[in-house]
Design an enzyme around this catalytic site. Structure first.
Site, PDB file in Angstrom:
ATOM      1  N   HIS A 255       8.178   0.670   3.494  1.00 53.97           N
ATOM      2  CA  HIS A 255       6.985   1.360   4.012  1.00 53.97           C
ATOM      3  C   HIS A 255       7.265   1.983   5.382  1.00 53.97           C
ATOM      4  CE1 HIS A 255       2.527   1.783   4.502  1.00 53.97           C
ATOM      5  NE2 HIS A 255       2.851   1.710   5.778  1.00 53.97           N
ATOM      6  N   GLU A 256       7.810   1.187   6.299  1.00 56.47           N
ATOM      7  CA  GLU A 256       8.062   1.699   7.640  1.00 56.47           C
ATOM      8  C   GLU A 256       9.189   2.727   7.647  1.00 56.47           C
ATOM      9  OE1 GLU A 256       5.851   1.227   9.728  1.00 56.47           O
ATOM     10  OE2 GLU A 256       4.849  -0.458   8.741  1.00 56.47           O
ATOM     11  N   HIS A 259       7.682   6.095   7.148  1.00 53.65           N
ATOM     12  CA  HIS A 259       7.206   6.662   8.409  1.00 53.65           C
ATOM     13  C   HIS A 259       8.376   7.185   9.243  1.00 53.65           C
ATOM     14  CE1 HIS A 259       2.993   5.612   8.208  1.00 53.65           C
ATOM     15  NE2 HIS A 259       3.230   4.318   8.050  1.00 53.65           N
ATOM     16  N   GLU A 285       1.057   8.500   6.427  1.00 53.31           N
ATOM     17  CA  GLU A 285       0.874   7.411   5.472  1.00 53.31           C
ATOM     18  C   GLU A 285       1.293   7.830   4.072  1.00 53.31           C
ATOM     19  OE1 GLU A 285      -0.119   3.325   4.899  1.00 53.31           O
ATOM     20  OE2 GLU A 285       0.294   4.569   6.661  1.00 53.31           O
TER      21      GLU A 285
END
Length: 490
Positions: A255-256, A259, A285
């Site tokens: 997830h990170e 980003h 996101e």
């Protein structure tokens, strides 16, 4: 001869660099700062915010904006961002901006202690102070309009609460129905056992590289709440470990990385300019969610991940890749947004969106927030909250004043659904590549069609350009119903 545009961009470059330093202070606070430094750090952050606020509303910026001529699309976009920032900063008194920075820095520590002690009452007075300051800011920015809409512009320029409410209203009933149907079906096996935390971190760094994260311009550390920080050539991420749940570490990392990859892949010509960061939190996101879910939790990729898990941890009791895919995507009861499955995740967000709108408009007092949270949670999830750390105290966002932020999580999921539909059409052999642990075609498509543009286009525009159609909730709902219908035999 130096033009007004050249002078403005040179000045803005220094402002952007100072903003990066402020972000690094925040990263340090969450990772390596000594606990006893919290009060001093709040003064440091407050002082730096005062400098940044003064720079953003410097009268020379107005003069340069009046005289500057845009000779390219990039120049027009630069002026659009700078003008938006200047107008916003000019509406907010400097002492209010500094007080917000100081208060939220201290509030974060008070929230963390209250969360550890499951004591909402200990945090409530601080939250009331943060809320009051953000209401003042929202009122100053709104010029008689909706303060929540004004705050929302910090995270998703161009969005309105009414627009989002309509989109979220279309999502909620179908998500509740899907949740109820799935939880009424036989559940896949649950992961059991203990998984070495150092091995988790080693695997997470390997997976980060697999998704294209450039470790020469980044690093992976541990924090209570995983996050990504920075842009350009210094983009850092954090993850967390739990010996009983390696998926938490693996998918927090992916997830990170979504980003971070967005920030690393922005055109280097935009470095330390208003175009050198992601254009909005909703678009940001979309990258973290499509990396984590549509790619990272796909049947193809989890087949490859299963082999990596066996190599890292040995026999962990799930030997069949299809069974492993179902386990990775297991829908389960739980309280924590960041640990939620895809089916229920957005229900967590919609709860927060509705409650924070009511707090900003004054129809919900902080004194009544915990009860309102618990009532809404039981209505949507079917069981009661057991303690504040699993409910109203679980997220850091309100302690640091991020009212208007939560909506971008679900908006990002909606955008990710649209991008995934377009990606599948553009890369027809995507599954074969993911099954081999090769994400380059997917991440390359996202880089070329979205990430490299940074802030060049407005949020909805960059999504529409990448997808070829206007964003809507339909692709996300279709993806979720098809995926979980197949897993659960619905």
């Amino acid at each position: 001869m130096t033009t007004a545009y050249d002078a403005l961009m040179a000045y803005t470059r220094d402002t952007e660099a100072l903003g990066q330093i402020a972000g690094r202070l925040g990263w340090d606070q969450e990772t390596t700062m000594p606990r006893g430094a919290a009060a001093q750090r709040s003064e440091e952050i407050g002082a730096l915010e005062s400098v940044l606020h003064a720079r953003r509303m410097d009268p020379r910026v107005a003069d340069w904006l009046a005289e500057a001529e845009a000779t390219s699309d990039e120049a027009k976009a630069h002026l659009r961002h700078i003008r938006r920032s200047f107008e916003r900063a000019s509406k907010v008194p400097g002492d209010l901006a500094a007080e917000l920075a100081r208060t939220t820095s201290v509030a974060q520590g008070i929230w963390a202690e209250a969360r550890a002690n499951d004591d909402f009452a200990a945090f409530a007075p601080t939250l009331e102070r943060v809320l009051d300051l953000r209401r003042q800011e929202g009122a100053a920015l709104a010029d008689g309009g909706d303060p929540y809409d004004a705050l929302l512009q910090d995270y998703e320029p161009g969005a309105t609460a009414a627009e989002l409410d309509a989109m979220f209203g279309a999502l909620r009933p179908r998500l509740v129905d899907l949740r109820d149907t799935v939880l009424g079906a036989p559940a896949p096996a649950q992961l059991t056992g203990s998984f070495d935390e150092s091995a988790q971190m080693k695997l997470s760094r390997h997976i980060a590289k697999t998704f294209g994260y450039d470790m020469s311009r980044g690093r992976v550390d541990k924090a209570v709440h995983p996050f990504s920080s920075g842009s350009g050539n210094d983009v850092r991420i954090t993850t967390r470990t739990n010996p009983l749940d390696p998926f938490n570490c693996i998918y927090s990392t992916i997830h990170e990385v979504g980003h971070a990859a967005y920030e690393q892949n922005i055109d280097q010509a935009y470095l330390l300019t208003p175009l050198g960061s992601g254009v909005s939190m909703g678009v940001h996101e979309s990258q973290s969610r499509i990396y984590e879910n549509q790619l990272g939790r796909s049947r193809a990729f989890t087949g490859w991940l299963h082999g990596q898990m066996v190599e890292a941890f040995g026999d962990f009791g799930i030997n069949d890749p299809d069974a492993f895919f179902a386990t990775v995507n297991r829908v389960h009861r739980g309280f924590i947004r960041t640990e939620s499955d895809e089916v229920q995740y957005n229900l967590h967000v919609l709860l927060r969106f509705d409650l924070e709108r009511r707090m900003i408009d004054g129809s919900l007092d902080v004194a009544d927030l915990e009860e309102a949270w618990n009532t809404r949670f039981e209505a949507d999830f079917g069981y009661p909250v057991d303690r504040p750390s699993n409910g109203v105290l679980q997220d850091v966002h309100w302690s640091v004043g991020l009212f208007g932020y939560f909506a971008t999580y679900t908006l990002g999921n909606v955008y990710a659904g649209c991008l995934h539909e377009a990606l599948r059409k553009a890369v027809p052999d995507l599954d074969a590549q993911l099954a081999a642990g090769d994400t380059s075609a997917a991440t390359g498509w996202l880089r070329d069609n979205l990430q490299r543009h940074g802030g060049l286009y407005e949020p909805r525009e960059v999504i529409e350009r990448a997808c070829g159609f206007a964003p809507s909730e339909a692709p996300l709902l279709a993806y979720l119903e098809a995926k979980f219908g197949a897993i659960y035999g619905l």
